[in-house]
Scaffold this motif. Structure first.
Motif, short mmCIF file in Angstrom:
data_model
loop_
_atom_site.label_atom_id
_atom_site.label_comp_id
_atom_site.label_asym_id
_atom_site.label_seq_id
_atom_site.Cartn_x
_atom_site.Cartn_y
_atom_site.Cartn_z
N GLN A 31 31.42 46.26 45.45
CA GLN A 31 32.27 45.30 44.72
C GLN A 31 33.36 46.04 43.95
O GLN A 31 34.51 45.61 43.93
N ASN A 36 36.57 43.89 43.02
CA ASN A 36 35.89 42.76 42.39
C ASN A 36 35.08 43.26 41.20
O ASN A 36 34.86 44.45 41.04
N ASP A 38 31.74 44.10 39.33
CA ASP A 38 30.44 44.56 39.83
C ASP A 38 29.34 43.74 39.17
O ASP A 38 28.63 44.20 38.30
N GLN A 49 35.08 34.93 41.75
CA GLN A 49 35.35 36.02 42.68
C GLN A 49 35.26 35.49 44.12
O GLN A 49 34.35 35.79 44.88
N CYS A 52 34.96 37.90 47.24
CA CYS A 52 33.79 38.77 47.34
C CYS A 52 32.93 38.36 48.54
O CYS A 52 32.52 37.21 48.65
#
Length: 64
Positions: A31, A36, A38, A49, A52
C-alpha cells in the motif's frame, strides 16, 4: 487474496525480502509503495482509498 498472489504483486513492485512478513505487514508495505495509506484491516465503515487493490479484502478482514 492469497499470500502467493500478494508476494507476486510485491515482486512486481520491486519489494524484496517479503518472506517472514505477515499478510497484513506485506499488504501494508505494498500500500505504501502504491501511494495509498498503509491501513489494511483497520477500516471501520468507510474507506476513501478507491484505487487500493486490497480494498475489498480489507473490509472482509476488518469485519472478522
Amino acid at each position: 487474496m492469497k499470500m502467493q498472489d500478494i508476494r507476486a504483486k510485491a515482486k512486481q513492485l520491486g519489494l524484496k525480502n517479503t518472506f517472514g512478513l505477515t499478510k497484513t505487514e506485506l499488504i501494508r508495505k505494498i500500500q505504501r509503495v502504491e501511494g495509498n495509506f498503509d491501513c489494511f484491516g483497520t477500516v471501520k465503515d468507510y474507506c476513501d482509498q478507491f484505487q487500493c487493490c486490497f480494498r475489498e479484502d480489507c473490509f472482509k478482514f476488518a469485519s472478522c
